[in-house]
Design a protein around this motif. Structure first.
Motif, PDB file in Angstrom:
ATOM      1  N   LYS A  83       0.764   8.477   6.086  1.00  0.00           N
ATOM      2  CA  LYS A  83       1.688   9.669   5.950  1.00  0.00           C
ATOM      3  C   LYS A  83       2.629   9.626   7.135  1.00  0.00           C
ATOM      4  CE  LYS A  83      -1.269  13.171   5.720  1.00  0.00           C
ATOM      5  NZ  LYS A  83      -1.924  14.246   5.684  1.00  0.00           N
ATOM      6  N   ALA A  84       2.030   9.026   8.322  1.00  0.00           N
ATOM      7  CA  ALA A  84       2.854   9.187   9.552  1.00  0.00           C
ATOM      8  C   ALA A  84       3.857   7.829   9.792  1.00  0.00           C
ATOM      9  CB  ALA A  84       2.096   9.266  10.953  1.00  0.00           C
ATOM     10  N   GLY A  85       3.678   6.994   8.746  1.00  0.00           N
ATOM     11  CA  GLY A  85       4.530   5.775   8.803  1.00  0.00           C
ATOM     12  C   GLY A  85       3.902   4.604   9.568  1.00  0.00           C
ATOM     13  N   GLU A  86       2.627   4.871   9.848  1.00  0.00           N
ATOM     14  CA  GLU A  86       2.076   3.653  10.569  1.00  0.00           C
ATOM     15  C   GLU A  86       1.395   2.928   9.703  1.00  0.00           C
ATOM     16  OE1 GLU A  86      -1.241   3.423  14.329  1.00  0.00           O
ATOM     17  OE2 GLU A  86      -0.383   5.623  13.462  1.00  0.00           O
ATOM     18  N   MET A  87       1.709   1.584  10.162  1.00  0.00           N
ATOM     19  CA  MET A  87       0.936   0.367   9.424  1.00  0.00           C
ATOM     20  C   MET A  87      -0.428   0.228   9.881  1.00  0.00           C
ATOM     21  SD  MET A  87       1.569  -2.003   7.192  1.00  0.00           S
ATOM     22  CE  MET A  87       3.457  -2.343   7.215  1.00  0.00           C
ATOM     23  N   LYS A  88      -1.301   0.158   8.507  1.00  0.00           N
ATOM     24  CA  LYS A  88      -2.681   0.214   8.700  1.00  0.00           C
ATOM     25  C   LYS A  88      -3.125  -1.005   8.136  1.00  0.00           C
ATOM     26  CE  LYS A  88      -3.287   4.211  10.884  1.00  0.00           C
ATOM     27  NZ  LYS A  88      -4.190   4.212  12.205  1.00  0.00           N
ATOM     28  N   ARG A  89      -4.305  -1.643   8.466  1.00  0.00           N
ATOM     29  CA  ARG A  89      -4.839  -2.756   7.723  1.00  0.00           C
ATOM     30  C   ARG A  89      -6.454  -2.682   7.438  1.00  0.00           C
ATOM     31  NH1 ARG A  89      -1.220  -7.054   8.229  1.00  0.00           N
ATOM     32  NH2 ARG A  89       0.397  -6.718   9.731  1.00  0.00           N
ATOM     33  N   PHE A  90      -6.806  -3.221   6.538  1.00  0.00           N
ATOM     34  CA  PHE A  90      -8.087  -3.098   5.957  1.00  0.00           C
ATOM     35  C   PHE A  90      -8.776  -4.295   5.261  1.00  0.00           C
ATOM     36  CE2 PHE A  90      -5.635  -2.210   2.217  1.00  0.00           C
ATOM     37  CZ  PHE A  90      -6.413  -2.728   1.126  1.00  0.00           C
ATOM     38  N   ARG A  91     -10.078  -4.425   5.516  1.00  0.00           N
ATOM     39  CA  ARG A  91     -10.834  -5.352   4.681  1.00  0.00           C
ATOM     40  C   ARG A  91     -12.009  -4.784   4.115  1.00  0.00           C
ATOM     41  NH1 ARG A  91      -9.799  -8.322   9.607  1.00  0.00           N
ATOM     42  NH2 ARG A  91      -8.376 -10.074   9.519  1.00  0.00           N
ATOM     43  N   GLY A  92     -12.284  -4.978   2.602  1.00  0.00           N
ATOM     44  CA  GLY A  92     -13.425  -4.426   2.072  1.00  0.00           C
ATOM     45  C   GLY A  92     -13.660  -5.116   0.518  1.00  0.00           C
ATOM     46  N   THR A  93     -14.310  -4.330  -0.174  1.00  0.00           N
ATOM     47  CA  THR A  93     -14.459  -4.718  -1.443  1.00  0.00           C
ATOM     48  C   THR A  93     -13.645  -3.919  -2.429  1.00  0.00           C
ATOM     49  OG1 THR A  93     -16.457  -3.220  -2.025  1.00  0.00           O
ATOM     50  CG2 THR A  93     -16.976  -5.300  -0.488  1.00  0.00           C
ATOM     51  N   GLU A  94     -13.861  -4.538  -3.794  1.00  0.00           N
ATOM     52  CA  GLU A  94     -13.313  -3.797  -4.957  1.00  0.00           C
ATOM     53  C   GLU A  94     -13.693  -2.320  -5.109  1.00  0.00           C
ATOM     54  OE1 GLU A  94      -9.997  -4.050  -7.098  1.00  0.00           O
ATOM     55  OE2 GLU A  94     -10.857  -6.018  -6.478  1.00  0.00           O
ATOM     56  N   GLU A  95     -15.186  -2.240  -4.717  1.00  0.00           N
ATOM     57  CA  GLU A  95     -15.438  -1.029  -4.998  1.00  0.00           C
ATOM     58  C   GLU A  95     -15.177   0.080  -3.755  1.00  0.00           C
ATOM     59  OE1 GLU A  95     -17.772  -3.966  -7.304  1.00  0.00           O
ATOM     60  OE2 GLU A  95     -17.363  -3.803  -5.050  1.00  0.00           O
ATOM     61  N   SER A  96     -14.770  -0.710  -2.608  1.00  0.00           N
ATOM     62  CA  SER A  96     -14.493   0.391  -1.426  1.00  0.00           C
ATOM     63  C   SER A  96     -12.962   0.424  -1.276  1.00  0.00           C
ATOM     64  CB  SER A  96     -15.157  -0.129  -0.166  1.00  0.00           C
ATOM     65  OG  SER A  96     -14.244  -1.168   0.098  1.00  0.00           O
ATOM     66  N   LEU A  97     -12.395  -0.049  -2.080  1.00  0.00           N
ATOM     67  CA  LEU A  97     -10.718  -0.076  -2.108  1.00  0.00           C
ATOM     68  C   LEU A  97     -10.108   1.511  -2.406  1.00  0.00           C
ATOM     69  CD1 LEU A  97      -8.093  -1.509  -2.129  1.00  0.00           C
ATOM     70  CD2 LEU A  97      -8.268  -1.905  -4.451  1.00  0.00           C
ATOM     71  N   ALA A  98     -10.854   2.465  -3.021  1.00  0.00           N
ATOM     72  CA  ALA A  98     -10.283   3.719  -2.995  1.00  0.00           C
ATOM     73  C   ALA A  98     -10.420   4.554  -1.948  1.00  0.00           C
ATOM     74  CB  ALA A  98     -10.947   4.267  -4.307  1.00  0.00           C
ATOM     75  N   LYS A  99     -11.693   4.019  -0.981  1.00  0.00           N
ATOM     76  CA  LYS A  99     -12.006   4.779  -0.013  1.00  0.00           C
ATOM     77  C   LYS A  99     -11.221   4.228   1.244  1.00  0.00           C
ATOM     78  CE  LYS A  99     -15.985   3.782   1.983  1.00  0.00           C
ATOM     79  NZ  LYS A  99     -17.205   3.587   2.151  1.00  0.00           N
ATOM     80  N   ASP A 100     -10.909   2.921   1.162  1.00  0.00           N
ATOM     81  CA  ASP A 100     -10.008   2.101   2.341  1.00  0.00           C
ATOM     82  C   ASP A 100      -8.746   2.575   2.196  1.00  0.00           C
ATOM     83  OD1 ASP A 100     -12.248   0.778   3.107  1.00  0.00           O
ATOM     84  OD2 ASP A 100     -12.090  -0.909   1.619  1.00  0.00           O
ATOM     85  N   VAL A 101      -8.023   2.714   1.078  1.00  0.00           N
ATOM     86  CA  VAL A 101      -6.685   2.942   0.910  1.00  0.00           C
ATOM     87  C   VAL A 101      -6.229   4.393   0.324  1.00  0.00           C
ATOM     88  CG1 VAL A 101      -4.412   2.547  -0.065  1.00  0.00           C
ATOM     89  CG2 VAL A 101      -6.084   0.620   0.570  1.00  0.00           C
ATOM     90  N   PRO A 102      -5.955   5.526   1.532  1.00  0.00           N
ATOM     91  CA  PRO A 102      -5.493   6.817   0.972  1.00  0.00           C
ATOM     92  C   PRO A 102      -4.797   6.870  -0.204  1.00  0.00           C
ATOM     93  CG  PRO A 102      -5.183   6.504   3.345  1.00  0.00           C
ATOM     94  CD  PRO A 102      -5.569   5.117   2.874  1.00  0.00           C
ATOM     95  N   ALA A 103      -4.995   7.949  -1.021  1.00  0.00           N
ATOM     96  CA  ALA A 103      -3.921   8.268  -2.251  1.00  0.00           C
ATOM     97  C   ALA A 103      -2.720   8.212  -2.029  1.00  0.00           C
ATOM     98  CB  ALA A 103      -4.467   9.531  -2.890  1.00  0.00           C
ATOM     99  N   ASP A 104      -2.306   8.899  -0.835  1.00  0.00           N
ATOM    100  CA  ASP A 104      -1.033   9.064  -0.492  1.00  0.00           C
ATOM    101  C   ASP A 104      -0.266   7.884   0.394  1.00  0.00           C
ATOM    102  OD1 ASP A 104      -2.348   9.480   2.025  1.00  0.00           O
ATOM    103  OD2 ASP A 104      -1.346  11.472   2.455  1.00  0.00           O
ATOM    104  N   ALA A 105      -1.088   6.636   0.503  1.00  0.00           N
ATOM    105  CA  ALA A 105      -0.607   5.555   1.204  1.00  0.00           C
ATOM    106  C   ALA A 105       0.639   5.197   0.478  1.00  0.00           C
ATOM    107  CB  ALA A 105      -1.538   4.636   1.213  1.00  0.00           C
ATOM    108  N   THR A 106       1.683   4.488   1.236  1.00  0.00           N
ATOM    109  CA  THR A 106       2.816   3.774   0.823  1.00  0.00           C
ATOM    110  C   THR A 106       2.926   2.286   1.400  1.00  0.00           C
ATOM    111  OG1 THR A 106       4.196   4.605   2.578  1.00  0.00           O
ATOM    112  CG2 THR A 106       4.040   6.148   0.567  1.00  0.00           C
TER     113      THR A 106
END
Length: 273
Positions: free
Chosen positions: A113-136
């Motif tokens: 939301k603040a425009g800050e770049m975030k990186r993540f690694r996970g599984t298909e199952e964890s995708l919804a938790k790793d990436v917020p619904a309001d991510a761009t």
């Protein structure tokens, strides 16, 4: 995420074939096992020097052992070490056994939301938790990897090579447990069950520290996904392939990842004449 480190190591194995890259591998004590009570011991590790025990163990979560009749076998006498893990496999029936680690992972980046770049690694199952619904500006790379080896007792057969139709697979014409130095071998690669045309692959021998050179052999498949080549000197080798081919890195920029990355690696043995 128990398989996280194994997923990432397997994904990165396809990105670089240099001597410095850390490679995951499964190394059987022998690929041809004789005797009434047939057993094989398998080392599992991630190392800088191929088949050298110099970095960290490969997690065994997700290892699947398939017998010639399609049945699943359990790992026995599992040992967890600081630099490698080991396990034994009993081979109760004649034929060929597949020992494999098949993985899927998701990695990428997004802006919060603040425009800050975030990186993540996970599984298909964890995708919804790793990436917020309001991510761009969400960018994803899905990685599928197969790491395996084959062991035979009695007469080698082809039953375990039935393709799954998912990812990059080796469906050999020449049995990998029946290869001798100086002879010809034919291998077929499939991508999602279809011939992997013009697919590059490498064959790297173990013992790099004693040679001082990588000794990598590079080949490409034809329109049918097949390659016929003369087998090099006897020894244990790592077959390695990835799709799509890695894009050249732009100086000053991080490596560009395709939306989908598929890797394959297998330990095979070439016997002396």
């Amino acid at each position: 995420m128990k398989l996280y480190k194994s997923f990432i190591a397997l994904a990165l194995a396809g990105l670089s074939l240099s001597a410095q890259a850390h490679k995951p591998w499964l190394l059987p004590s022998s690929t041809i096992v004789e005797g009434k009570e047939a057993w094989v011991t398998v080392d599992a590790a991630i190392s800088e020097g191929l088949f050298d025990i110099d970095h960290q163990p490969l997690k065994l979560d997700g290892i699947v052992i398939t017998g010639p009749d399609g049945g699943k076998l359990a790992m026995e006498n599992v040992g967890n070490g600081k630099l490698r893990n080991t396990f034994d496999v009993k081979l109760p029936k004649p034929g060929t056994y597949r020992i494999a680690l098949v993985s899927q992972s998701v990695m990428g980046s997004y802006k919060d939301k603040a425009g800050e770049m975030k990186r993540f690694r996970g599984t298909e199952e964890s995708l919804a938790k790793d990436v917020p619904a309001d991510a761009t500006d969400v960018k994803l790379t899905r990685t599928q990897g197969r790491l395996e080896t084959f062991v035979s007792t009695g007469t080698p057969d082809m039953a375990v090579f039935k393709p799954t139709g998912v990812g990059l697979e080796l469906v050999p014409v020449t049995h990998p447990n029946d290869m001798r130095a100086g002879e010809k071998a034919t291998w077929r690669f499939l991508l999602d069950g279809k011939p992997a045309a013009n697919q590059g692959f490498s064959l790297i021998p173990g013992g790099v520290r004693y040679r001082g050179t990588l000794g990598e052999i590079r080949k490409n498949t034809d329109a049918n996904g097949e390659a016929t080549f003369e087998l090099p000197a006897a020894g244990m080798y790592l077959v390695s392939s990835a799709w799509p081919a890695a894009a050249p890195q732009v100086p000053g920029q991080p490596p560009q990842m395709a939306p989908r990355r598929v890797t394959y690696a297998a330990t095979v043995e070439i016997l002396p004449q």
